[in-house]
Scaffold this active site. Structure first.
Site, mmCIF file in Angstrom:
data_model
loop_
_atom_site.group_PDB
_atom_site.id
_atom_site.type_symbol
_atom_site.label_atom_id
_atom_site.label_comp_id
_atom_site.label_asym_id
_atom_site.label_seq_id
_atom_site.Cartn_x
_atom_site.Cartn_y
_atom_site.Cartn_z
ATOM 1 C CE LYS A 32 -3.541 0.366 3.177
ATOM 2 N NZ LYS A 32 -4.581 -0.684 2.000
ATOM 3 N NE ARG A 103 -7.483 2.674 4.383
ATOM 4 C CZ ARG A 103 -8.192 4.314 4.280
ATOM 5 N NH1 ARG A 103 -6.955 5.042 3.735
ATOM 6 N NH2 ARG A 103 -9.038 4.288 3.542
ATOM 7 N N GLY A 112 -8.270 -7.336 4.419
ATOM 8 C CA GLY A 112 -9.327 -7.608 5.175
ATOM 9 C C GLY A 112 -8.813 -8.642 6.444
ATOM 10 C CG MET A 114 -3.281 -7.059 9.416
ATOM 11 S SD MET A 114 -0.916 -6.935 8.912
ATOM 12 C CE MET A 114 -1.289 -6.473 7.202
ATOM 13 N NE ARG A 376 -5.788 -4.289 -3.007
ATOM 14 C CZ ARG A 376 -6.616 -4.563 -1.456
ATOM 15 N NH1 ARG A 376 -5.577 -4.975 -0.866
ATOM 16 N NH2 ARG A 376 -8.195 -5.010 -1.360
ATOM 17 C CG HIS A 490 -14.279 -9.550 4.532
ATOM 18 N ND1 HIS A 490 -14.423 -10.967 4.578
ATOM 19 C CD2 HIS A 490 -13.366 -9.499 4.960
ATOM 20 C CE1 HIS A 490 -13.778 -11.628 5.514
ATOM 21 N NE2 HIS A 490 -12.644 -10.937 5.433
ATOM 22 C CB SER A 798 12.970 -41.461 -9.284
ATOM 23 O OG SER A 798 11.707 -40.969 -8.997
ATOM 24 C CB CYS A 865 9.349 -39.903 -7.925
ATOM 25 S SG CYS A 865 9.918 -40.418 -6.911
ATOM 26 C CE1 TYR A 885 11.194 -38.375 -12.817
ATOM 27 C CE2 TYR A 885 12.812 -38.304 -14.457
ATOM 28 C CZ TYR A 885 12.355 -39.115 -13.205
ATOM 29 O OH TYR A 885 12.407 -40.460 -13.038
#
Length: 909
Positions: A32, A103, A112, A114, A376, A490, A798, A865, A885
Site C-alpha cells: 500500500k 491503515r 481484511g 489487518m 494494487r 470482504h 529418482s 517423484c 524431470y
C-alpha cells in the site's frame, strides 16, 4: 535479531506530487505504502500522508511500544506537520481540524486481515469545529460515530459477546433503527447521530473500564500500535500460514489525510478493478456508494451500486430489476456523475498501463473532487489470472516471459477442480439469485458460523455478511454465500483470493443465526441441509448437483503451450492406474515418474492371491500365487503404457512391508484360512511373524526383492510382457524399472541381475525385444552418499523425497502431526518439510547425490517423484539442481509445467 540502527529512514512521506519512496520498495513500505508513493510521484491525486516501515514493525515486536515510539516520535510529528501544510489544516485543532486514517500495509495484499481506523483525531471539540468549517452537521457527527465505532473495535478490542451476537456498536445502531423504523445508516437524523456517539462512549466505558480517549496524539499512537499488533492477530497469522508468508515480514503503517465520502450527496466512495477479477474479462468494473466511507463498501452493510453503465445493466438483469427502476434507484456512477466517472476511467487506464497488470483501486469523492486512496495488483480467480496474462500478452502490454511470470502457479489448481455437470444444471432447482462474486462450483451442507465450517465433510458457509474473523471457516468451506454485500465486499475479495466459490448480495435470503435457519420465500432450510452454489452465474440451488472433470482449453491451453516453449525440465506424473495416466496425459504429462505397483494389489481379487503368496512357506507356493497375480499386473501395465503413448514410464518394484497386505481382523483371517486350507492359528502366527517394530525401516523395498527374488521376477515379467504385447500392436513403450530403498551397491546389483536375467529369458521366449532401463530411487541418505558407485550400474536416479525427508530429519510421517504444528507455530520450522522441500538439509543430499552420480555417469537421468514434485519452490530447486524431470500427481501437472518454464526464465534473467 539485531535492532536495525541507522540503516534507512523509518518513516517515508508522500503527497503533493512528491514521494520519498516508490513501487519497488514494497518489502520496506508494504504494498500500500509503496503504491501510494508511486501514484503520488506520477501525478495521481492521492491524499498526503506517510508510511512507517515494515522494519519498525519488526523492531516493535522485538523491543515493545515505548522504545519504538521514542525511536520514531520526531519523524511522525514532522510527517504530520507535512500533511498539515499540504492540506491547510491542523491536527487536533478545534477550528480547522486535520483528521487522518491509519491503515496496515504488508508487502503482499492481505485484504481484511489487518486493521484500519478512519476519522482519527475526532473528539467533542473537534466535531464542533468540523460542523462550523463544513456547515454540515450531519457529516460531522456521522464521522464522529464512525470513528468511535472503528477505534473501539480495532484499538480497544470491543467484540460481540458470542458468535450468535452482533458487534456491540451494530447492536446499538440496530436498536435505534428499529425504534425509529428506518433501515439505512443514511436515514439517521443529526440527533440520532449525537445519541449514537453518546451511547457508543457509554458502551466503551462499560466494556473496557476506561473513557474513550479524546487526545488526538493518544489516539494516533494507539492506532499505530494496533496495526503493528494486528500483524500477529489470529486472522493475519492464519492468512500468512495459508499462503506461506513468513512471520518476520511485518506490516507497514500508513497514516493519511482523511478525505470524506460521507460529506454530502455529492460525495461517495468505491472500489474498482481495471478488469473483471472473476473472469478476467477486459471490462472496467466496480462498485460505489453515495454519502459513505470506504468500509461501507467492503463490509457489505450496504449493497453498493455499479460504477459502469454496462455493469449496472448486468447487475439489474441478475437481480431482475426493471430498467426504469434501475435508472431511478440504482444508477451507475457513469450515469450519475459522468465527469467523475470520466476522470476515474482515465486514472484506471493510466495505472494499469503503468503497473502492466490488472489493478484494484479504492477511491473517494469529496464534494465533487476525486481522490485515489489505493491501487494494487488485484486479487483474481485462477481463471481470471490466466485470461488476464494471455490478454495482456496479446495486447502487447507484456511479453511472453512476463506473461508466464505473472501467473501464480498454485492458483492454477482452481481450474483443475470438478465443475457442475451441464445436464444436471438443467434439472436443478434454483431457489435464489445473488451476485457471482467468485466463480466455481460448490456443493455442501449449510453452516452458519465460521468456526463450525468443519462440522461436515462438505460445507457451505452462509452468512448475512462475512468479516475478517471468518477467514478460517471461509477457507475450510466449499463455498460462501452472503445475503449482503457486492462484488467488492470482504466475502467476494477474500473468496477470489482463495479461489473459493462465492455468491454475495443475495437479498432474498433471510438468515436467523439464533434459530440456524435460512429462509427463501416460503421455504425454510436448516443447518445441515444441502445446497449448491454456481459462482459463475450467482444461482443458489437446492440440494446436490452432480459434477464433471475439468480440462485444458482456451487461454489455459495457450498458457500451457507457452510454458512448454520455455521449459527445459520435463514434467511427468505419479500414476498407479490407466485412469490416472490418461488424466495426466490430458494435462500434458510427458511420462510417468512413479507407478507404485503395490497399489495394484489391494483390489479384492488381487489381495487374496497376494496373501496366499505371503503365507506360503515354500518358493513353489509363492510362485504359484504370483502366477495368479501376473496377468493382473500385466494388464495394468498395458493400460498405463498405452495411455502414455510412447512416453517413458518408471515402475517401482514392490516397496511396502508384507504385513500391510495381510489381514488383521479375525473374520478376514478365518476366511483366508478356509481358502488356503490351513488353520486359523497358522494365519495368526504368520501375521504375528510379519509384524515389525519399525516397518518403515524394516523388511521392505529391495530387501523384499532380494529375500524373495520370485517377486521381482514376476513383476519384471509383467512389465516386459506388457511392453512386448503393445509393441505387437504398434504402440511404443519405454519402461524404466526402478529398484526401491537401495542403500548399498550390492542391494542394487542383486536386483538388477534378476531384472535383466528375467527380461533376457522373456526375449528368448517371445523372439522379440524392447528397450528398457533399470535405475533406483534415492530415498536413503546413504544412497546419496554412495551415488557415484551406484551410478556405475544404474541408468537413472529418482529422488523419493518423502522417505528421504523422513530419514534425514528422523521424523515419522505418521507421527509428526503430534509436534509439527507446534514446531511451525513456534518458528522451530518455517514450513512443513513434507510439503515443501527442505533445501538446506534434504536438498543438500539431492545436490550431492546428483553431482556424485553424474561424476561417474555424465548422462545419468535424474528426476524427483516425491510429493515435492508438485510444489512450486521445490520444482524450482529441482531445475536449479539440473534435474531432467519432476513427477507429481496428475492434477498438479499444469502447475509443474508452468513452474518449470518460470524457473528457466528466472535463470536466464
Amino acid at each position: 535479531m539485531e535492532v536495525l540502527q541507522n540503516v534507512k529512514p523509518r518513516v517515508y512521506k508522500f503527497g503533493g506530487k512528491q514521494a520519498e519512496g516508490n513501487s519497488k520498495m514494497k518489502n520496506l513500505l508494504g504494498g500500500k505504502g509503496a503504491n501510494l508513493a508511486e501514484m503520488s510521484a506520477i501525478g495521481i491525486p492521492v491524499p498526503p500522508g506517510f508510511t512507517i516501515t515494515t522494519e519498525v514493525c519488526t523492531e516493535y515486536n522485538l523491543l515493545g511500544k515505548e522504545k519504538v515510539v521514542e525511536m520514531i516520535l520526531h519523524d511522525v510529528e514532522s510527517s504530520i506537520e507535512n500533511i498539515e501544510t499540504l492540506m491547510g489544516t491542523k491536527f487536533g485543532d478545534k477550528e480547522n481540524p486535520l483528521l487522518v486514517s491509519v491503515r496496515s500495509g504488508a508487502r503482499v495484499s492481505m485484504p481484511g486481515m489487518m486493521d484500519t481506523v478512519l476519522n482519527l483525531g475526532m473528539n467533542d471539540d473537534v466535531v464542533l469545529g468540523l460542523v462550523k468549517k463544513t456547515n454540515n452537521e450531519q457529516f460531522a457527527w456521522d464521522s464522529y460515530r464512525r470513528f468511535i465505532q472503528m477505534y473501539g473495535s480495532v484499538v480497544l478490542g470491543m467484540k460481540p459477546a458470542s458468535k450468535e451476537d452482533i458487534d456491540p456498536f451494530e447492536e446499538i445502531m440496530e436498536n435505534l433503527k428499529e425504534k425509529r423504523k428506518i433501515e439505512l445508516d443514511t436515514e439517521f437524523t443529526i440527533q440520532d447521530l449525537k445519541d449514537l456517539v453518546f451511547d457508543f462512549k457509554v458502551a466503551v466505558k462499560k466494556n473496557t473500564g476506561h473513557d474513550f480517549p479524546t487526545n488526538p496524539w493518544e489516539q494516533l499512537w494507539g492506532a499505530i500500535v494496533a496495526v503493528f499488533n494486528s500483524w500477529n492477530g489470529n486472522r493475519a497469522v492464519y492468512y500468512r500460514n495459508m499462503h506461506g508468508y513468513p512471520a518476520d515480514w511485518g506490516t507497514a503503517v500508513n497514516v493519511q489525510a482523511m478525505v470524506y465520502g460521507n460529506m454530502s450527496e455529492n460525495s461517495g466512495t468505491g472500489v474498482c478493478f481495471t478488469r473483471d477479477a472473476g473472469t478476467g474479462e477486459n471490462v472496467f468494473n466496480g462498485e460505489y456508494l453515495i454519502n459513505a466511507q470506504g468500509e461501507d463498501v467492503v463490509s457489505g452493510v450496504r449493497t453498493p451500486q455499479q460504477i459502469t453503465k454496462l455493469g449496472s445493466k448486468r447487475w439489474a438483469e441478475l437481480a431482475k430489476v426493471e430498467e426504469e427502476d434501475r435508472l431511478e434507484n440504482y444508477p451507475s456512477l457513469e450515469e450519475l456523475m459522468p465527469s467523475i466517472f470520466k476522470e476515474l476511467n482515465s486514472y484506471q487506464n493510466t495505472l494499469e498501463k503503468h503497473y502492466r497488470d490488472m489493478q484494484d483501486m479504492e477511491f473517494t469523492m469529496q464534494d465533487g473532487k476525486l481522490w485515489i486512496l489505493q491501487t494494487r495488483n488485484g486479487k483474481r480467480t485462477g481463471a481470471a489470472m490466466v485470461k488476464i496474462a494471455i490478454d495482456l500478452l496479446k495486447e502487447g502490454m507484456i511479453d511472453e516471459k512476463e506473461a508466464l511470470l505473472i501467473v501464480e502457479p498454485n492458483k492454477l489448481d482452481e481450474l483443475l477442480h470438478p465443475i457442475f455437470d451441464l445436464k444436471a444444471l438443467k434439472k436443478a432447482n434454483v431457489i435464489a439469485q445473488g451476485l457471482p462474486a467468485s466463480p466455481g462450483a460448490a456443493t455442501g451442507k449449510i453452516v452458519f458460523f465460521a468456526d463450525e465450517a468443519n462440522k461436515y465433510k462438505s460445507s457451505i458457509l452462509v452468512r448475512i455478511e462475512t468479516s475478517p474473523e471468518d477467514l478460517e471457516g471461509m477457507n475450510i468451506a466449499k463455498g460462501i454465500l452472503t445475503a449482503r454485500g457486492g462484488m467488492t465486499s470482504h466475502a467476494a475479495v477474500v473468496a477470489r483470493g482463495m479461489g473459493k466459490c462465492c455468491i454475495s448480495g443475495a437479498g432474498a435470503l433471510k438468515i436467523n443465526y439464533k434459530k440456524r435457519t435460512l429462509t427463501v420465500g416460503d421455504h425454510e432450510y436448516h443447518e445441515g441441509d444441502w445446497i449448491s452454489l454456481n459462482g459463475s452465474t450467482g444461482n443458489i440451488i437446492e440440494g446436490k448437483v452432480a459434477t464433471m472433470e475439468p480440462g485444458l482449453s482456451g487461454e489455459f491451453a495457450e498458457l500451457m503451450k507457452l510454458s512448454d516453449k520455455y521449459s527445459v525440465m520435463k514434467v511427468r506424473t505419479n500414476a498407479d492406474s490407466p485412469k490416472d495416466a490418461k488424466i495426466a496425459r490430458s494435462f500434458g504429462a510427458q511420462g510417468i515418474g512413479l507407478t507404485r505397483t503395490e497399489h495394484m494389489f489391494f483390489e479384492l481379487d488381487r489381495i487374496k492371491a497376494m496373501r496366499e503368496m505371503i503365507l506360503s512357506e515354500t518358493v513353489k507356493g509363492r510362485k504359484q500365487a504370483l502366477e495368479d497375480l501376473l496377468p493382473m499386473q500385466r494388464e495394468d501395465f498395458e493400460g498405463i503404457f498405452e495411455a502414455m503413448q510412447g512416453f517413458p514410464v518408471t515402475i517401482r518394484l514392490l516397496d511396502p512391508p508384507l504385513h500391510e497386505f495381510v489381514p488383521h481382523q479375525l473374520a478376514t483371517q478365518k476366511d483366508l484360512a478356509e481358502d488356503m486350507h490351513i488353520t486359523l492359528q497358522a494365519v495368526k502366527s504368520k501375521v504375528s511373524e510379519l509384524e515389525e517394530f519399525n516397518p518403515m525401516l524394516g523388511h521392505r523395498g529391495c530387501r523384499l526383492g532380494n529375500t524373495y527374488p520370485e517377486i521381482t521376477e514376476m513383476q519384471t515379467r509383467a512389465i516386459i510382457e506388457a511392453a512386448l504385447n503393445l509393441k505387437e500392436k504398434g504402440i511404443i513403450c519405454k519402461p524404466e524399472i526402478m529398484v526401491p530403498l537401495v542403500g548399498t551397491v550390492k542391494e542394487y546389483e542383486f536386483q538388477e541381475e534378476i531384472i535383466r536375467t528375467t527380461a533376457a529369458t522373456i526375449f528368448d521366449e517371445r523372439n522379440n525385444t524392447i528397450e528398457f532401463s533399470v535405475g533406483t530411487m534415492i530415498e536413503i541418505p546413504r544412497a546419496a552418499l554412495m551415488a557415484d558407485k551406484i551410478a556405475e550400474k544404474a541408468d537413472f536416479f529418482s529422488f523419493g523425497t518423502n522417505d528421504l525427508t523422513q530419514m534425514t530429519f528422523g521424523y515419522s510421517r505418521d507421527d509428526a502431526g503430534k509436534f509439527l504444528p507446534i514446531y511451525l507455530e513456534k518458528g522451530i520450522l518455517k514450513v512443513d518439510p513434507f510439503e515443501v522441500l527442505d533445501q538446506e538439509g534434504v536438498g543438500q543430499l539431492i545436490i550431492l547425490g546428483t553431482e556424485r552420480g553424474r561424476s561417474t555417469k555424465p548422462n545419468l537421468k535424474v528426476g524427483i517423484c516425491g510429493e515435492h514434485g508438485g510444489e512450486p519452490s521445490s520444482i524450482e530447486f529441482c531445475y536449479n539442481v539440473g534435474m531432467d524431470y519432476v513427477s507429481c500427481s496428475p492434477y498438479r501437472v499444469p502447475i509443474a509445467r508452468l513452474v518449470s518454464a518460470q524457473a528457466t526464465i528466472k535463470s536466464i534473467e
